[in-house]
Write an enzyme that holds these catalytic residues in place. Structure first.
Site, PDB file in Angstrom:
ATOM      1  N   GLY A 111      12.687  -8.572 -10.137  1.00 45.87           N
ATOM      2  CA  GLY A 111      13.519  -8.059 -11.226  1.00 45.87           C
ATOM      3  C   GLY A 111      13.260  -8.673 -12.593  1.00 45.87           C
ATOM      4  O   GLY A 111      14.167  -8.712 -13.425  1.00 45.87           O
ATOM      5  N   ASN A 146      11.329  -7.390 -14.895  1.00 44.48           N
ATOM      6  CA  ASN A 146      11.433  -6.281 -15.872  1.00 44.48           C
ATOM      7  C   ASN A 146      12.887  -5.875 -16.073  1.00 44.48           C
ATOM      8  O   ASN A 146      13.295  -5.555 -17.192  1.00 44.48           O
ATOM      9  CB  ASN A 146      10.590  -5.083 -15.425  1.00 44.48           C
ATOM     10  N   ASN A 175       8.928   4.839 -15.175  1.00 45.01           N
ATOM     11  CA  ASN A 175       8.397   3.776 -14.322  1.00 45.01           C
ATOM     12  C   ASN A 175       7.491   2.879 -15.164  1.00 45.01           C
ATOM     13  O   ASN A 175       6.945   3.310 -16.168  1.00 45.01           O
ATOM     14  CB  ASN A 175       7.576   4.416 -13.188  1.00 45.01           C
ATOM     15  N   HIS A 222       4.034   0.445 -14.717  1.00 48.55           N
ATOM     16  CA  HIS A 222       2.926   0.143 -13.805  1.00 48.55           C
ATOM     17  C   HIS A 222       2.009  -0.875 -14.489  1.00 48.55           C
ATOM     18  O   HIS A 222       1.716  -0.734 -15.684  1.00 48.55           O
ATOM     19  CB  HIS A 222       2.154   1.427 -13.474  1.00 48.55           C
TER      20      HIS A 222
HETATM   21  C1  GRF Z   1       5.724  -5.240 -12.136  1.00 47.16           C
HETATM   22  O1  GRF Z   1       4.422  -5.748 -12.274  1.00 47.16           O
HETATM   23  C2  GRF Z   1       5.747  -3.749 -12.324  1.00 47.16           C
HETATM   24  O2  GRF Z   1       4.806  -3.308 -13.252  1.00 47.16           O
HETATM   25  C3  GRF Z   1       5.405  -3.237 -10.953  1.00 47.16           C
HETATM   26  O3  GRF Z   1       6.056  -4.116 -10.075  1.00 47.16           O
HETATM   27  C4  GRF Z   1       6.239  -5.380 -10.704  1.00 47.16           C
HETATM   28  C5  GRF Z   1       7.698  -5.659 -10.663  1.00 47.16           C
HETATM   29  O4  GRF Z   1       8.010  -6.953 -11.131  1.00 47.16           O
HETATM   30  N1  GRF Z   1       5.792  -1.852 -10.814  1.00 47.16           N
HETATM   31  P1  GRF Z   1       9.507  -7.347 -11.430  1.00 47.16           P
HETATM   32  O5  GRF Z   1      10.305  -7.091 -10.145  1.00 47.16           O
HETATM   33  O6  GRF Z   1       9.999  -6.491 -12.552  1.00 47.16           O
HETATM   34  O7  GRF Z   1       9.455  -8.800 -11.778  1.00 47.16           O
END
Ligand code: GRF
Length: 217
Positions: free
Chosen positions: A14, A16, A109, A111
């Site tokens: 989490g 992000n 999303n 990525h």
């Molecule tokens: C991130 O690298 C995102 O781009 C990918 O999964 C990872 C999630 O990381 N889809 P976090 O849970 O947000 O730390």
């Protein structure tokens, strides 16, 4: 102006989500997170939401016999909370076509590559194996195929000599934490439009028009 009602879907760490929480903690930010949903009961990201006093729900995919009923439960929770935009942030379940169609252009999303290159898992390992000099991250609208859909924000990151996947991931992640709040802001400001499966952002210069091919004879 009313702030856009956002849900964030997570499966793990989490970070992000945290970047989005931090952005939304400014009352002047045009979006607010109203709900965090995890499909994994133990996701550390749930604690981040709780600390920010954001309502959380666990909708564990393992408790559903079929994807369609899992998707329907997600949909119900989102509707109940009056959600206008869904942000996938490390959400590790594929969503069915019906769900994606229902939330079309209201589902985004992030990525960790410069899409359309390096879709799918183990991105950084594959970037290194390919010898790419640049990678980065992409925030995009979700379409039924994995890691496909109109691109909202991208940020490029150099691949450096001596990088391993962990070091590269860390450098990309720092950009993710800027790109995701930026994309959310642009959408919440009503500046993002999808036309012919490309994103147009009002008030920002579009991609440079293709140069006319020079007459070479
Ligand atoms: C991130 O690298 C995102 O781009 C990918 O999964 C990872 C999630 O990381 N889809 P976090 O849970 O947000 O730390």
């Amino acid at each position: 102006m009313a702030r856009l009602r956002v849900a964030v879907l997570i499966s793990g760490r989490g970070s992000n989500l945290q970047a989005l929480i931090d952005a939304c903690s400014d009352p002047a930010f045009p979006a607010k997170i109203r709900l965090v949903i995890s499909n994994e009961p133990g996701a550390p990201g749930l604690g981040r939401a709780e600390r920010a006093r954001i309502p959380t729900r666990v909708i564990a995919h393992k408790q559903f016999a079929e994807r369609a009923s899992f998707d329907a439960a997600l949909d119900r929770a989102l509707e109940e909370a009056g959600i206008e935009l869904v942000c996938l942030a490390g959400f590790m379940r594929m969503l069915g076509d019906a769900f994606v169609a229902r939330w079309r252009n209201r589902l985004i999303n992030i990525h960790p590559s410069l899409l359309p290159a390096f879709k799918g898992l183990n991105t950084h390992e594959r970037v290194l194996a390919a010898g790419a000099r640049l990678t980065g991250c992409t925030v995009h609208f979700v379409r039924p195929a994995m890691d496909e859909g109109p691109i909202i924000v991208q940020s490029a990151v150099p691949v450096l000599a001596g990088d391993d996947a962990a070091r590269l991931a860390e450098r990309v992640l720092a950009e993710e934490h800027k790109a995701y709040p930026l994309a959310l802001r642009l959408i919440a400001e009503g500046r993002v439009r999808v036309t012919n499966e490309r994103v147009e952002i009002s008030g920002a210069p579009g991609p440079a028009p293709a140069a006319p091919s020079s007459p070479t004879g």
